[in-house]
Write a protein that holds these residues in place. Sequence first.
Motif, short mmCIF file in Angstrom:
data_model
loop_
_atom_site.label_atom_id
_atom_site.label_comp_id
_atom_site.label_asym_id
_atom_site.label_seq_id
_atom_site.Cartn_x
_atom_site.Cartn_y
_atom_site.Cartn_z
N VAL A 218 -47.03 38.19 18.11
CA VAL A 218 -45.87 37.44 17.78
C VAL A 218 -45.67 37.21 15.80
O VAL A 218 -47.34 36.97 15.70
N ILE A 219 -44.85 37.45 15.14
CA ILE A 219 -45.13 37.33 14.00
C ILE A 219 -44.73 35.93 13.32
O ILE A 219 -43.44 35.30 13.57
N LYS A 220 -45.79 35.42 12.23
CA LYS A 220 -45.64 33.73 12.11
C LYS A 220 -44.75 34.02 10.66
O LYS A 220 -44.94 34.51 9.82
N GLU A 221 -43.27 32.72 10.93
CA GLU A 221 -43.12 32.22 9.78
C GLU A 221 -43.92 31.23 8.92
O GLU A 221 -43.90 30.44 8.98
N VAL A 222 -44.01 31.88 7.60
CA VAL A 222 -44.87 31.08 6.55
C VAL A 222 -44.09 30.66 5.76
O VAL A 222 -43.67 31.53 4.53
N ASN A 223 -43.56 28.89 5.51
CA ASN A 223 -42.57 28.13 4.54
C ASN A 223 -42.95 27.69 3.27
O ASN A 223 -42.46 27.36 3.12
N TYR A 224 -44.29 27.88 3.47
CA TYR A 224 -44.95 27.21 2.33
C TYR A 224 -45.77 28.60 1.56
O TYR A 224 -45.68 29.04 1.71
N THR A 225 -46.16 28.33 0.39
CA THR A 225 -46.82 28.93 -0.48
C THR A 225 -48.38 28.94 -0.37
O THR A 225 -48.84 27.24 -0.84
N PRO A 226 -49.61 29.33 0.32
CA PRO A 226 -50.59 28.44 0.81
C PRO A 226 -52.19 28.97 -0.76
O PRO A 226 -51.36 29.76 -1.70
#
Length: 575
Positions: A218-226
């Motif tokens: 499952v591909i996780k959507e990352v909506n921030y810049t770690p």
Amino acid sequence: MLSNNFGEGYTPHVGLILISGLLFGPYGAVGSVLANGICDLLRGYNLAFTFTTEIVSLGISCLAYKLWYGNYGKRQFITKPSLHNTFHLLLFIGIIMICATLYSQINKELFYILYPETIPISLEIGIRYFINFFNSAFVFGIIGIWLSKKIDFVHIPKISKRELNKKFYKAIAVLILVSVVIITLNDFYNGAYENPIAESAILTILLFIYITKPIKSVIKEVNYTPIPEQIMDIFLLATLIILILATVAACDEILIRSLNMLLRIDADDIILYIMLISDILLFIFFIPSIFVLKYIERKVIEPIYSFSRIESFIKKGDKIKAEELINIYSNHVDDNNEIGMMARSYTDLINNTNEYIENIEEIEGERHRIESELDIAKRIQESILPTQSIVNEDYGVYGKSKSAKEVGGDFYDYYEIDNESLAIIVGDASGKGVPAAILSTITHAIIKQIQKSEKDPSKVLYLVNNELCENNAENMFITLWLGIYNKKTKILTFSNAGHNAPLIDEGDGFKEMTMNKCIVLGIMDDFKFVKEEVRNFNRIIIYTDGITDAKNVDGEFYGEKRLINILNHITMTIY
């Protein structure tokens, strides 16, 4: 003519093979293969070599795609190609290394088969392809991933419905690794092959078997810049500058000619050495940077990331799941640094918050209990008031009360004392809520008890006042108007204890009744109240200050004048 084209010089187009598959998936792989085939034809390679090498390029491009979306043991989550942390960065470099090794190894053998004259420089050809592939794929990869953060063009795979045989594909991966190692060692030590067709065929077949591996992640959507990505961007920018400078140097003909004259080295080899030196400088700079970033991740970022999981443990209106969260923070509470301080603060915050929520729940339970009791008290108080109007041929009596709170101090009553007399009572206890309700209920009860033997309203008020003054530690008081209407004489006898003057209509509209106000009940004993009477009237309205003291949005009181005007207006409209 062809001796100058066997992987010599700077060939950046080979790096696009990897990045096209990585970012655009199978569609990008096909596109890069077509473009790469055109480049190879323009460089002078024959159709047989171009066709076979592009088949290999297709497998390499798809391999990069499959490797990125693989589910590995220590991988926290799977995202589209990005550099969120050191794991992703090392995975990215690892994919480039694997693809560069396979690409250079198979192409080297294809040269061996289709161009036998390259056998003496076979190892050199492999090194040329590896360096060109690695450098260009690294540069284009970083640029492509950065652009994909601004413009979302990455192809994200769908979860395959086919079953994944993990052991089978692990075995294939091991076979590929072993084959590459054996072929490389054989090439390095022996310098020639006994059966290059079989070796290249085995690698190609194993490659295409591996890229059939179904994607089940499952591909996780990352909506921030770690934070690690923000730090790594600085290091990657420096790395990119090194590689771009090396590329510019490798393409500078003046520099190449000067080095050629100075070192007496072939120009194509000079390009290779420049890129090789840049790679060495890159690793000298990059490897310590990776260790620094990994240390920052382990000591700072990972604790902060674990702390951020508090969101999933919090639900509106519920207690925080303290045990699970504290288990997370307990790994860091003993740290003698800012992370330890944060962990201890979070732990205290969770415990204090839960304690506060428990207290709120107790208070809320108590509030519900009080509301329930007040509801009962309200029904009891309402049951004391008259439930029906008294209407007959001679007169009519009506009443209505609406408390500002659940219970209140205003009350009224009307009832027949005997065949000739009708009692009318309107009172208003000081304050609001339960205390006022208790005082009004007591007063009401005392009046009804006294009226069993006394009909004079002034004497009734005298006795009630003395009763209330006896035990009045809270210094509460009550205003009260008490009237006795004689049905035969039609005379209304009344006494007032500090209450609002009733409004009377004697034929010319409502106006305020003239009377003695006297004092309120409960503040001075043995006070003699005045008995008065009124006759020949049409209507009389006795009310409490709950009407006249009401305010509008501007804070203006309703007032007696407005009440009189509205009553007269209604009278004129009806009659």
